[in-house]
Write a protein that holds these residues in place. Structure first.
Motif, PDB file in Angstrom:
ATOM      1  N   PHE A 281       0.886  -1.159   0.000  1.00 10.84           N
ATOM      2  CA  PHE A 281       0.000   0.000   0.000  1.00 10.84           C
ATOM      3  C   PHE A 281       0.924   1.210   0.000  1.00 10.84           C
ATOM      4  CE2 PHE A 281      -2.918  -3.205   1.573  1.00 10.84           C
ATOM      5  CZ  PHE A 281      -4.058  -2.908   0.846  1.00 10.84           C
ATOM      6  N   GLU A 282       0.953   1.912  -1.101  1.00 11.61           N
ATOM      7  CA  GLU A 282       2.053   2.835  -1.351  1.00 11.61           C
ATOM      8  C   GLU A 282       1.903   4.179  -0.665  1.00 11.61           C
ATOM      9  OE1 GLU A 282       2.494   2.944  -5.564  1.00 11.61           O
ATOM     10  OE2 GLU A 282       3.175   0.865  -5.696  1.00 11.61           O
ATOM     11  N   SER A 283       0.690   4.532  -0.219  1.00 10.21           N
ATOM     12  CA  SER A 283       0.519   5.788   0.501  1.00 10.21           C
ATOM     13  C   SER A 283       0.465   5.505   1.997  1.00 10.21           C
ATOM     14  CB  SER A 283      -0.760   6.494   0.058  1.00 10.21           C
ATOM     15  OG  SER A 283      -1.889   5.879   0.649  1.00 10.21           O
ATOM     16  N   GLU A 284       0.367   6.573   2.792  1.00 13.39           N
ATOM     17  CA  GLU A 284       0.255   6.428   4.243  1.00 13.39           C
ATOM     18  C   GLU A 284      -1.208   6.485   4.682  1.00 13.39           C
ATOM     19  OE1 GLU A 284       3.094   8.374   2.897  1.00 13.39           O
ATOM     20  OE2 GLU A 284       3.761   6.299   3.119  1.00 13.39           O
ATOM     21  N   GLN A 293       9.155  12.074  -3.332  1.00 12.39           N
ATOM     22  CA  GLN A 293      10.305  12.294  -4.203  1.00 12.39           C
ATOM     23  C   GLN A 293      11.556  11.654  -3.599  1.00 12.39           C
ATOM     24  OE1 GLN A 293      10.208  13.818  -7.312  1.00 12.39           O
ATOM     25  NE2 GLN A 293       7.992  13.675  -6.928  1.00 12.39           N
ATOM     26  N   ARG A 294      11.695  11.781  -2.311  1.00 13.16           N
ATOM     27  CA  ARG A 294      12.853  11.195  -1.626  1.00 13.16           C
ATOM     28  C   ARG A 294      12.666   9.704  -1.384  1.00 13.16           C
ATOM     29  NH1 ARG A 294      14.475  10.322   3.684  1.00 13.16           N
ATOM     30  NH2 ARG A 294      12.523  11.160   4.529  1.00 13.16           N
ATOM     31  N   LEU A 295      11.420   9.296  -1.114  1.00 11.72           N
ATOM     32  CA  LEU A 295      11.117   7.902  -0.800  1.00 11.72           C
ATOM     33  C   LEU A 295      10.031   7.415  -1.754  1.00 11.72           C
ATOM     34  CD1 LEU A 295      10.985   8.227   3.103  1.00 11.72           C
ATOM     35  CD2 LEU A 295      12.868   7.277   1.748  1.00 11.72           C
ATOM     36  N   PRO A 296      10.396   7.101  -2.993  1.00 14.90           N
ATOM     37  CA  PRO A 296       9.390   6.742  -4.001  1.00 14.90           C
ATOM     38  C   PRO A 296       8.797   5.355  -3.775  1.00 14.90           C
ATOM     39  CG  PRO A 296      11.592   6.495  -4.906  1.00 14.90           C
ATOM     40  CD  PRO A 296      11.766   7.105  -3.546  1.00 14.90           C
ATOM     41  N   ALA A 297       7.636   5.135  -4.380  1.00 21.39           N
ATOM     42  CA  ALA A 297       6.998   3.822  -4.367  1.00 21.39           C
ATOM     43  C   ALA A 297       7.824   2.859  -5.239  1.00 21.39           C
ATOM     44  CB  ALA A 297       5.576   3.945  -4.907  1.00 21.39           C
ATOM     45  N   GLY A 302       7.869   1.615   3.303  1.00 20.73           N
ATOM     46  CA  GLY A 302       8.641   0.783   4.223  1.00 20.73           C
ATOM     47  C   GLY A 302       9.819   1.535   4.812  1.00 20.73           C
ATOM     48  N   HIS A 303      10.516   2.310   3.978  1.00 21.88           N
ATOM     49  CA  HIS A 303      11.645   3.096   4.485  1.00 21.88           C
ATOM     50  C   HIS A 303      11.167   4.209   5.418  1.00 21.88           C
ATOM     51  CE1 HIS A 303      14.860   1.182   2.261  1.00 21.88           C
ATOM     52  NE2 HIS A 303      14.139   1.227   1.156  1.00 21.88           N
ATOM     53  N   TRP A 304      10.023   4.827   5.103  1.00 25.74           N
ATOM     54  CA  TRP A 304       9.458   5.866   5.965  1.00 25.74           C
ATOM     55  C   TRP A 304       9.106   5.285   7.339  1.00 25.74           C
ATOM     56  CZ3 TRP A 304       9.364  10.575   7.247  1.00 25.74           C
ATOM     57  CH2 TRP A 304       8.247  11.266   7.740  1.00 25.74           C
TER      58      TRP A 304
END
Length: 525
Positions: A281-284, A293-297, A302-304
């Motif tokens: 699920f690519e959004s929060e 932009q920094r943490l793309p799908a 997961g990185h966030w």
């Protein structure tokens, strides 16, 4: 397409051949049963799954037709794209080519392949699923803290996923003014598996909290997604059971800084239901959004999630990671995201499992099995800097169906060492780092799976010095201070009733004072 009827063959002739089933070169045996009579549109597909000793074994099965359509069944517990069975299943399908996958959690070798179902024949798939690790023998016991499946199916679901511990969420955002106390909430089966009933979830505008250890559901009567504050129900839960376990379901929910400031949270979902077996699920959702932009799908969420957890640790808050799949609501199987705790030779119980989690003697995973000792200790322990630098020796073992691209050692939120990995199923590494300042370290394993965030992470070890037991980063305190200020702005716009606004804002204003104090007492950048 699945046909809901059965038919017994009149006469059969068995032919057997071997096929290479998947990239692990598992052997699958197919048998064709020839029917005498007219060809029909529904043919029998029988599935048998055994362990290495040939004994029937519960497992999870995914089947799709040539067009990619999911084959469903009403005869076995089914969810999204899979069903579980005791080890044998009979389906009726149209003739054609079908792809199949068979799994039993991360401690068994996965299998997949294709099978041809011909008109006028019943087709047999017999598969032996070997273990690749036995963590229970090493003293590790797995749990999934976010299960929305029927308690009537939970035993089979746990057996099919080789899951040791599962509290079943049976109340969720529901008023319960007349709820009664349960006389028993913990149940043991298979000698050393445990499931519990009575777990619950409060999920509204600020996010979701999971509750464990209550014998009566909370009365989640609310006027809106904002009122009353989730802390209102936290206090009710504490009144019912002072030892209630409250889990922050995901790190990016808007109320996380406020929940942390309450100092009532016991764990946080590092491997959570935004991480799915077949994608992300690519959004929060309605949580605090990341910089895409920094943490793309697809892996940015997961990185966030991990970045936020590292900020929590950097503020001196010691909170163990947890894991949950939300099977029954989202598309995961039970136990896809799981947390292993180390009990050694203790018998599994709810109290012992949560006690080990509270001590941080754990790792979370949705694939790799990551066992690490630092200076001879499992995660959760404190290591003392008696003279600089402190040498930390790491004994690492990782077992994985997926290729591990690298093992990373994280110190105070930064990667301090990256270890490249091979294609081997099981890998061991002995390495060391030098630590010159207090804080924390953890180890994570990252896979090469592109479509989802498949990883494992230990809980942290804490680094202390004679003068500093808790390192508090000013930057991380400001991260949460900015966050809670944004949340206060949202609450002001969401609530128009002054009494409700005052009640809800109280907890966010308390949180702002908490984070201001953290910033004022920071002892690191």
């Amino acid at each position: 397409m699945l046909f809901e009827r059965s038919r017994e063959p009149l006469r059969s002739q068995r032919s057997v051949f071997l096929a290479q089933a998947n990239d692990w070169h598992c052997v699958v045996v197919f048998s064709a049963m020839i029917f005498i009579g007219s060809i029909t549109t529904a043919e029998e597909l029988q599935i048998t799954i055994t362990d290495s000793d040939g004994r029937i074994m519960p497992a999870r099965v995914h089947i799709r037709d040539a067009a990619g359509e999911i084959v469903k069944t009403m005869d076995h517990p089914f969810w999204h794209d899979h069903f579980v069975c005791h080890g044998q299943a009979k389906l009726f399908v149209s003739p054609g080519i079908y792809s199949w996958e068979i799994e039993r959690g991360p401690e068994y070798k996965r299998a997949n392949g294709t099978i041809q179902v011909n008109a006028g024949q019943a087709t047999y798939l017999e598969h032996q699923l070997p273990r690749i690790a036995s963590l229970r023998q090493e003293g590790w016991f797995s749990g999934d803290l976010h299960v929305h499946r029927s308690v009537n199916d939970i035993k089979l679901l746990m057996q099919a996923e080789d899951l040791d511990f599962a509290p079943v969420i049976d109340w969720w955002n529901a008023p319960a003014p007349d709820a009664q106390f349960a006389t028993q909430t913990e149940f043991r089966f298979d000698n050393n598996r445990v499931y519990c009933i009575g777990a619950g979830e409060d999920e509204r505008e600020g996010g979701a909290l999971l509750y464990f250890g209550l014998k009566k559901p909370l009365d989640l009567t609310v006027r809106s997604r904002e009122f009353p504050s989730p802390i209102h129900f936290v206090r009710q839960a504490k009144d019912q059971n002072a030892e209630v376990w409250i889990d922050i379901e995901k790190p990016f929910w808007w109320d996380v800084p406020t929940w942390l400031a309450s100092q009532q949270m016991k764990s946080i979902g590092l491997a959570n239901n935004h991480m799915n077996r077949s994608g992300m699920f690519e959004s929060e959702a309605w949580g605090r959004p990341r910089d895409t932009q920094r943490l793309p799908a697809p892996q940015g969420n997961g990185h966030w999630t991990q970045e936020i957890y590292y900020h929590i640790l950097n503020t001196g808050i010691r909170l163990p990671p947890s894991a949950g799949s939300a099977s029954g609501v989202l598309r995961n199987p039970v136990g896809y995201n799981r947390v292993y705790v180390h009990l050694g030779d203790q018998t599994l119980s709810r109290h012992r499992w949560f006690s080990a989690l509270e001590q941080g003697r754990c790792f979370v995973t949705n694939g790799p099995l990551l066992r690490v000792k630092a200076n001879g200790s499992w995660p959760g322990r404190s290591l003392q800097i008696e003279q600089k630098p402190l040498t930390v020796k790491l004994d690492i073992e990782v077992t994985s169906n997926d290729r591990i691209s690298r093992i990373e050692i994280i110190q105070n939120g930064r990667i301090t060492k990256s270890i490249p990995c091979s294609d081997a199923l099981d890998q061991k590494f002995d390495t060391q780092i030098e630590v010159r300042e207090p804080g924390w370290i953890l180890v994570r394993a990252m896979t090469n799976v592109a479509e989802t965030f498949r990883f494992a992470s230990t809980a942290p070890w804490y680094i202390e010095s004679p003068n500093t037991t808790h390192r508090i980063s000013k930057r991380s305190a400001e991260f949460f201070l900015d966050w809670v200020n944004e949340r206060i702005t949202k609450v002001n716009s969401n609530l128009t009733d002054q009494e409700e606004l005052t009640s809800v804002l109280e907890w966010h204003l308390n949180a702002r004072r908490f984070w201001l104090e953290k910033r004022a007492t920071a002892n690191a950048d």
